[in-house]
Design a protein around this motif. Structure first.
Motif, PDB file in Angstrom:
ATOM      1  N   GLU A 182       1.128  -1.414  -0.243  1.00  0.00           N
ATOM      2  CA  GLU A 182      -0.115  -0.125   0.044  1.00  0.00           C
ATOM      3  C   GLU A 182       1.249   1.294  -0.576  1.00  0.00           C
ATOM      4  OE1 GLU A 182      -2.484  -0.398   3.244  1.00  0.00           O
ATOM      5  OE2 GLU A 182      -0.617  -0.241   4.551  1.00  0.00           O
ATOM      6  N   SER A 183       0.743   1.901  -0.470  1.00  0.00           N
ATOM      7  CA  SER A 183       0.898   3.391  -0.230  1.00  0.00           C
ATOM      8  C   SER A 183      -0.011   4.808  -0.421  1.00  0.00           C
ATOM      9  CB  SER A 183       2.134   3.855  -1.747  1.00  0.00           C
ATOM     10  OG  SER A 183       1.249   3.887  -3.122  1.00  0.00           O
ATOM     11  N   PHE A 184      -0.145   5.642   0.183  1.00  0.00           N
ATOM     12  CA  PHE A 184      -0.963   6.687   0.446  1.00  0.00           C
ATOM     13  C   PHE A 184      -0.428   7.643   1.030  1.00  0.00           C
ATOM     14  CE2 PHE A 184      -0.999   3.965   4.479  1.00  0.00           C
ATOM     15  CZ  PHE A 184      -1.067   5.341   5.062  1.00  0.00           C
ATOM     16  N   GLU A 208       1.281   9.123  -5.867  1.00  0.00           N
ATOM     17  CA  GLU A 208       0.677   9.735  -4.845  1.00  0.00           C
ATOM     18  C   GLU A 208       1.135  11.583  -4.809  1.00  0.00           C
ATOM     19  OE1 GLU A 208      -0.598   8.973  -2.736  1.00  0.00           O
ATOM     20  OE2 GLU A 208       0.175   6.817  -3.250  1.00  0.00           O
ATOM     21  N   ARG A 216      -2.962  -7.607  -3.319  1.00  0.00           N
ATOM     22  CA  ARG A 216      -3.301  -7.424  -2.978  1.00  0.00           C
ATOM     23  C   ARG A 216      -4.939  -7.921  -2.486  1.00  0.00           C
ATOM     24  NH1 ARG A 216      -4.172  -1.128  -2.464  1.00  0.00           N
ATOM     25  NH2 ARG A 216      -4.460  -1.144  -0.913  1.00  0.00           N
ATOM     26  N   SER A 248     -10.430   5.015   4.950  1.00  0.00           N
ATOM     27  CA  SER A 248     -10.013   4.602   3.651  1.00  0.00           C
ATOM     28  C   SER A 248     -10.283   5.517   2.714  1.00  0.00           C
ATOM     29  CB  SER A 248     -10.610   2.866   3.131  1.00  0.00           C
ATOM     30  OG  SER A 248     -11.860   3.705   2.690  1.00  0.00           O
ATOM     31  N   ALA A 277      -7.108   8.107   3.756  1.00  0.00           N
ATOM     32  CA  ALA A 277      -5.718   8.244   2.718  1.00  0.00           C
ATOM     33  C   ALA A 277      -5.808   7.776   1.523  1.00  0.00           C
ATOM     34  CB  ALA A 277      -4.817   6.701   4.002  1.00  0.00           C
ATOM     35  N   ASP A 300      -4.862   6.382  -0.975  1.00  0.00           N
ATOM     36  CA  ASP A 300      -4.062   5.000  -1.072  1.00  0.00           C
ATOM     37  C   ASP A 300      -4.424   4.801  -2.925  1.00  0.00           C
ATOM     38  OD1 ASP A 300      -2.708   2.908  -0.981  1.00  0.00           O
ATOM     39  OD2 ASP A 300      -3.947   1.654   0.186  1.00  0.00           O
ATOM     40  N   PRO A 354      -8.941   0.148  -0.961  1.00  0.00           N
ATOM     41  CA  PRO A 354      -8.758  -0.857   0.265  1.00  0.00           C
ATOM     42  C   PRO A 354      -8.920  -2.633   0.877  1.00  0.00           C
ATOM     43  CG  PRO A 354     -10.195   0.293   1.131  1.00  0.00           C
ATOM     44  CD  PRO A 354     -10.158   1.171  -0.233  1.00  0.00           C
TER      45      PRO A 354
END
Length: 372
Positions: free
Chosen positions: A199-201, A233, A321, A334, A337, A339, A343
């Motif tokens: 994950e990246s957010f 991002e 995922r 969620s 963030a 992402d 999620p």
């Protein structure tokens, strides 16, 4: 954007009217108590009752005397025999009486000035409308401030277990700084969280912006894929997406705060049904808005890095995922963030409340961009 703005604007108006009206009624009762108390206090004897000095003037000069005493107390003690208040000496008793007398006049004459001034300017009906309106605005403002605080707390919790990238992967931070420079945005702080789930957010905006990536994401992606995800991002930051989504989710959080989880009688159940419907309506609007911001972030990432690499990264991440075991399953968290992927699994994220476009559609679009 048009659909999202329409939904969120109507939700904000409805929630503000309901909360403001209910809060206004409660506040109106409080204002009545305050007004009654002011009238009772104003009936006490004051300087304006025995002299030609008006109540506002008497209250003003009494307050001015208190300000002088507070601000210039060392100077007063230097040139007078008074050293301290509330001491059993004649100078101290006189000074204490003068200070208490000024405080008494501020309260009494101030109350008289407020009650007479309001009565002279506003009729009883106008006073009632003003009290209702001000109370409603105050309650709405308090709920908005509370919702914003909840959102900040959600964001803080997401970064709690992370460490600065400079300590574990300086190259990661250097890549983000370079991309931020290309996008003409302040370089955000970069954190790494020890989690196998990729994950990246993005959180926050401007100088307080933060990008968080998991160790699972860094381990699964090639260098060009990781750069493309980071570009996604950074593109969120350039588009002010975190600030936009945070503002959009405020009425949804307020609606959720008015839901009573322990409701049992029919009135409370009806109350909950109304606010649950408003919350779901708002979630739909935020989901539409969020999907649009994700499309824009993909386009920005394609301009900053390789669209083919981002498409490849999305394929890799979608395969890796799985449903999160943490509180990220909460819808509000969620959303705040931003992402790279929703999620949960694609099947569980479908429908009108999904916050991301279909991953397959995003990959097709990125491949068309790469081909062109």
């Amino acid at each position: 954007m048009g659909v999202a703005v329409g939904v969120l604007a109507t939700l904000s108006i409805v929630v503000a009217l309901i909360v403001g009206f209910i809060g206004g009624l409660l506040g109106f009762v409080a204002w009545e108590w305050i007004a009654t108390g002011l009238e009772a206090v104003a009936s006490f004897p004051g300087v304006s009752d025995v002299t030609d000095v008006s109540a506002p003037a008497a209250g003003f000069f009494a307050a001015l005397a208190l300000v002088v005493v507070i601000n210039w107390w060392p100077l007063l003690t230097r040139y007078t025999p008074v050293e301290y208040l509330f001491q059993p000496t004649p100078p101290s008793v006189v000074a204490t009486g003068a200070v208490l007398g000024c405080l008494y006049l501020v309260i009494i004459e101030g109350s008289a000035a407020v009650t007479s001034g309001v009565a002279a300017v506003l009729s009883p009906l106008e006073r009632a409308v003003l009290g209702l309106g001000l109370s409603g605005l105050l309650v709405v403002g308090l709920f908005v401030a509370g919702a914003r605080r909840e959102i900040r707390n959600l964001r803080s919790e997401l970064v709690d277990d992370s460490v600065p990238a400079a300590e574990v992967d300086p190259e990661l931070e250097a890549t983000v700084r370079r991309l931020a420079q290309f996008a003409s945005v302040p370089a955000p702080e970069v954190y790494v969280t020890d989690a196998d789930r990729p994950e990246s957010f993005t959180l926050g905006s401007g100088a307080s912006a933060v990008i968080v990536v998991s160790t699972g994401l860094c381990e699964r992606l090639a260098d060009d894929e990781l750069e493309a995800v980071l570009a996604h991002e950074v593109s969120h930051l350039a588009n002010f997406d975190s600030r936009i989504v945070a503002a959009a989710i405020v009425p949804v959080v307020i609606a959720d705060d008015w839901i009573d989880p322990d409701a049992s009688d029919p009135g409370d159940l009806l109350w909950n049904a109304v606010f649950r419907a408003l919350k779901r309506y708002g979630q739909f609007g935020v989901a539409v808005l969020s999907q649009g911001r994700e499309w824009h972030a993909d386009a920005g990432a394609a301009a900053l890095a390789s669209p083919a690499a981002l498409a490849s990264a999305l394929e890799t991440l979608a395969d890796a995922r799985r449903v999160p075991e943490t509180d990220l399953r909460e819808w509000e968290r969620s959303v705040v963030a931003l992402d790279i992927l929703p999620p949960a699994l694609e099947e569980q994220g479908s429908g009108p409340f999904r916050t991301h476009p279909s991953t397959a559609a995003r990959i097709r679009r990125l491949r068309r961009l790469a081909a062109s």
